[in-house]
Design a protein around this motif. Structure first.
Motif, mmCIF file in Angstrom:
data_model
loop_
_atom_site.group_PDB
_atom_site.id
_atom_site.type_symbol
_atom_site.label_atom_id
_atom_site.label_comp_id
_atom_site.label_asym_id
_atom_site.label_seq_id
_atom_site.Cartn_x
_atom_site.Cartn_y
_atom_site.Cartn_z
ATOM 1 N N LYS A 4 -4.129 3.000 -5.057
ATOM 2 C CA LYS A 4 -3.233 2.846 -6.113
ATOM 3 C C LYS A 4 -3.019 1.600 -6.705
ATOM 4 C CE LYS A 4 0.990 4.598 -7.749
ATOM 5 N NZ LYS A 4 2.161 5.348 -7.396
ATOM 6 N N GLU A 5 -2.866 0.636 -5.801
ATOM 7 C CA GLU A 5 -2.530 -0.633 -6.362
ATOM 8 C C GLU A 5 -3.905 -1.464 -6.908
ATOM 9 O OE1 GLU A 5 -1.567 0.336 -3.722
ATOM 10 O OE2 GLU A 5 0.643 0.237 -3.367
ATOM 11 N N LYS A 20 -1.475 2.666 9.839
ATOM 12 C CA LYS A 20 -2.405 2.069 8.978
ATOM 13 C C LYS A 20 -3.784 2.722 8.956
ATOM 14 C CE LYS A 20 -0.425 -2.402 8.783
ATOM 15 N NZ LYS A 20 -0.600 -4.106 8.962
ATOM 16 N N ASN A 50 0.984 -1.089 0.005
ATOM 17 C CA ASN A 50 0.026 -0.021 -0.119
ATOM 18 C C ASN A 50 0.784 1.372 -0.101
ATOM 19 O OD1 ASN A 50 -1.758 2.067 0.250
ATOM 20 N ND2 ASN A 50 -2.961 1.156 2.201
ATOM 21 N N GLU A 51 1.054 1.799 -1.059
ATOM 22 C CA GLU A 51 1.911 2.829 -1.239
ATOM 23 C C GLU A 51 1.229 4.111 -0.551
ATOM 24 O OE1 GLU A 51 3.617 5.408 -4.846
ATOM 25 O OE2 GLU A 51 3.620 3.105 -5.401
ATOM 26 N N LEU A 52 0.250 4.175 0.002
ATOM 27 C CA LEU A 52 -0.152 5.313 0.542
ATOM 28 C C LEU A 52 0.342 5.306 2.013
ATOM 29 C CD1 LEU A 52 -3.888 5.576 -0.875
ATOM 30 C CD2 LEU A 52 -1.699 6.724 -1.627
ATOM 31 N N MET A 53 0.618 4.308 2.612
ATOM 32 C CA MET A 53 1.068 4.551 3.941
ATOM 33 C C MET A 53 2.627 4.749 3.947
ATOM 34 S SD MET A 53 -0.766 1.119 5.522
ATOM 35 C CE MET A 53 0.905 0.592 5.766
ATOM 36 N N GLN A 58 -8.566 -4.830 7.160
ATOM 37 C CA GLN A 58 -8.111 -4.510 5.803
ATOM 38 C C GLN A 58 -8.896 -5.411 4.812
ATOM 39 O OE1 GLN A 58 -5.127 -2.870 5.271
ATOM 40 N NE2 GLN A 58 -5.123 -2.555 7.724
ATOM 41 N N ASN A 80 -6.903 2.314 2.533
ATOM 42 C CA ASN A 80 -6.968 1.170 1.363
ATOM 43 C C ASN A 80 -5.790 1.520 0.370
ATOM 44 O OD1 ASN A 80 -9.004 -0.405 2.556
ATOM 45 N ND2 ASN A 80 -10.550 1.119 1.724
ATOM 46 N N PRO A 81 -5.431 0.477 -0.182
ATOM 47 C CA PRO A 81 -4.284 0.253 -1.230
ATOM 48 C C PRO A 81 -5.010 0.869 -2.560
ATOM 49 C CG PRO A 81 -4.782 -1.974 -0.580
ATOM 50 C CD PRO A 81 -5.654 -0.887 0.061
ATOM 51 N N THR A 138 -9.273 2.525 8.232
ATOM 52 C CA THR A 138 -8.398 1.892 7.081
ATOM 53 C C THR A 138 -7.987 2.763 5.982
ATOM 54 O OG1 THR A 138 -9.578 -0.016 7.790
ATOM 55 C CG2 THR A 138 -8.004 -0.313 5.969
#
Lengths: 422, 155
Positions: free
Chosen positions: A196-197, A346, A3-6, A164, A193-194, A191
């Motif tokens: 981007k992915e 997270k 998760n690039e947002l973290m 998650q 969330n990922p 949460t």
């Protein structure tokens, strides 16, 4: 899934003086309540002097309808309105800020606009719309309405005990999907969330992605281009701006293809007794006199947020969140259940919890007597409540003006609540 | 917490912690109606057996806050064994107590004055009036009972 947002080590990246910020917000001085501990910014934030003054000045000095008059103040009003659009576009990282932001009443209307404008045009009964069980009703019910109108499958992604999304079978879940709707940050669990992915995976099967940024953009730097999503909803009143204005961002090509949603003045190019032609984007979707003063207020809110910096805001919220979770654990142990990711990094700055033996509504009532404002209820996320197997939760949420003293007031009030119902 | 003591009287907390007439009844012979408070997610089920226009049995099921749970518990005590007509009068009196019915005379029927003699233990819920948001919590079981009485009488 990654998760690039973290972002790790964010605590080193900046801090802010919450007490000084509090002084910029008149409500903390003028509210007829003492003490006043406001922990419900996830429902609606408070607003600084600069926002209130900008709207007041606009009404006193400039007001006229936009896109109509040729006289000076009408032109000034139009410029202010369009400047606000560009500012929000840039704030969200939009490639074409002047074309891609559609002002709506709120994020909910933005979802309805997208469902009826894009969904109704491109979905057929054989298609699938995939959303998650942690969506706000705003990203559930518009799809249900559309499903009743044209018929398609509405599919849900589940989440695990740590809040998650369960993505083990994502390839299976994505089969037949034309639209993926997902929240950037859950308004209940927090949460992150990922997205981007998930967007990359959705694009690989030809689906478009709409993200719910209502709980994200007020707290994190947003870049829709980097996220890769096709559409994004947000609202002003959760990020220091006024109520009554939100926005749909969508890629230019998508907005051009979408059906108009609300009909009326401003959204047309020509009207005859035979029919109409639509105006260019984004005006094609803005029927009637828009929320002009609200756009001016939003502009000022964004300026304020940029002045403080979203990075510092996130760092501050993460520090409060960590402090609050630790303090609750220390004082209540297993008698308090916090929903969502256990790792504060997270999650966004919301804590939904259940105090053993006390209904959330009663928690909120006792807390109110102590001057502590928290939300109690289902948070417009009933499928999520069903998954958690609770009727409701209490929720405290933090923003840039909250302090460690606010956290301590919350915990002390919870202790008194527990005593009261013992 | 002086204001709060009006809301959370001892008797309310007692009925919350030890709810009376809790459970379910077999349907039929019982009828069941369900009520929701969309504001807070509370839900209540009222099971009712009416024979010869008498409320022979009542059970309450569901989940909710202290106010809605205790209100349901007090309500079950207040109507059990009463005639349907008396139960309906109790409902009207209760709603008057929560200031939901201003008129003393509704549908040609006079409502009794509100005091401990006329409403008994229900008087404990009078403090809810000071907390307008919670009135819905207190009335949820009563609205559901109204529906259940209608269903039972329609059988």
């Amino acid at each position: 899934m990654a998760n690039e947002l973290m972002v790790d080590n964010i605590l080193d990246q900046g801090v802010l003086d919450a007490q000084a910020i509090k002084n910029d917000f008149p409500i903390f001085k003028e509210v007829k309540q003492d003490p006043f501990v406001y922990l419900d910014s996830a429902a609606s934030s408070q607003r600084p002097y600069s926002v209130i003054k900008s709207m007041d000045d606009y009404y006193r000095q400039t007001h006229a309808n936009v896109h109509r008059g040729v006289y000076r103040i009408a032109e000034q009003a139009t410029n202010l309105y369009e400047n606000a659009r560009c500012h929000l576009g840039k704030f969200l990282g939009a490639p074409h800020p002047e074309l891609e932001i559609v002002f709506t009443k709120n994020a909910t209307e933005a979802f309805n606009l997208f469902a009826q404008g894009y969904g109704r045009k491109f979905l057929s009964p054989r298609d699938v719309v995939l959303i998650t069980k942690m969506e706000h009703h705003a990203n559930i019910v518009p799809w249900m309405i559309l499903k009743e109108q044209i018929g398609f499958e509405l599919r849900f992604l589940d989440f695990d005990d740590d809040g998650q999304l369960i993505l083990d079978d994502i390839e299976e879940k994505l089969k037949g999907v034309k639209i993926l709707g997902v929240t950037m940050a859950s308004n209940v669990l927090g949460t992150i969330n990922p997205v981007k992915e998930l967007t990359q995976m959705a694009h690989s099967v030809g689906a478009v992605v709409i993200a719910d940024g209502a709980q994200y953009s007020p707290h994190f730097t947003t870049n829709v281009k980097d996220l890769g999503v096709d559409a994004y909803c947000t609202t002003a009143h959760k990020m220091l701006g006024p109520t009554g204005i939100g926005a749909l961002w969508a890629k230019r090509s998508i907005l051009q293809e979408m059906y108009p949603f609300l009909g009326g003045g401003e959204m047309i190019q020509n009207v005859t007794t035979e029919g109409f032609t639509t105006n260019d984007i984004p005006h094609k979707f803005e029927a009637g006199t828009p929320p002009i003063a609200e756009a001016v207020g939003l502009d000022a809110a964004l300026t304020y947020l940029e002045g403080v910096s979203l990075t510092a805001i996130r760092a501050h919220e993460l520090s409060l969140l960590t402090y609050a979770m630790d303090l609750m654990e220390e004082r209540f142990g297993s008698r308090i259940k916090v929903f969502g990711p256990r790792d504060p990094k997270k999650r966004s700055g919301v804590i939904s919890f259940e105090l053993e033996g006390v209904h959330p509504h009663d928690v909120s009532q006792i807390l109110d007597q102590e001057g502590v404002c928290v939300r109690a209820g289902h948070h417009c996320a009933k499928p999520l409540m069903t998954s958690l197997n609770v009727p409701a939760t209490a929720r405290a949420s933090f923003y840039l003006y909250n302090t460690e003293e606010d956290v301590e007031a919350l915990v002390a009030a919870l202790e008194r609540t527990e005593d009261f119902f013992k | 917490m002086s204001g709060l003591e009006d809301l959370y009287r001892e008797i309310i907390l007692d009925h919350y912690k030890n709810p009376r007439n809790q459970g379910t009844l077999e349907t039929p012979p019982a009828v069941v109606e369900q009520g929701y408070n969309p504001l807070c997610g509370d839900e209540v089920k009222v099971f009712l057996v009416v024979e010869d226009e008498i409320v022979k049995d009542i059970k309450i099921d569901g989940q909710g806050c202290s106010i809605s749970r205790s209100s349901a518990s007090l309500m079950s005590n207040a109507v059990k064994g009463k005639s349907v007509k008396d139960a309906q009068t109790t409902i009207r009196t209760f709603k008057k107590m929560l200031a939901l019915k201003d008129e003393d005379d509704i549908d040609g029927e006079t409502i009794e004055p509100i005091n401990e003699h006329t409403v008994g233990e229900l008087i404990a819920l009078q403090g809810v009036v000071k907390f307008p948001v919670r009135i819905k919590c207190a009335t949820l079981p009563w609205n559901t009972l109204t529906q259940a009485l209608q269903s039972a009488m329609a059988k």
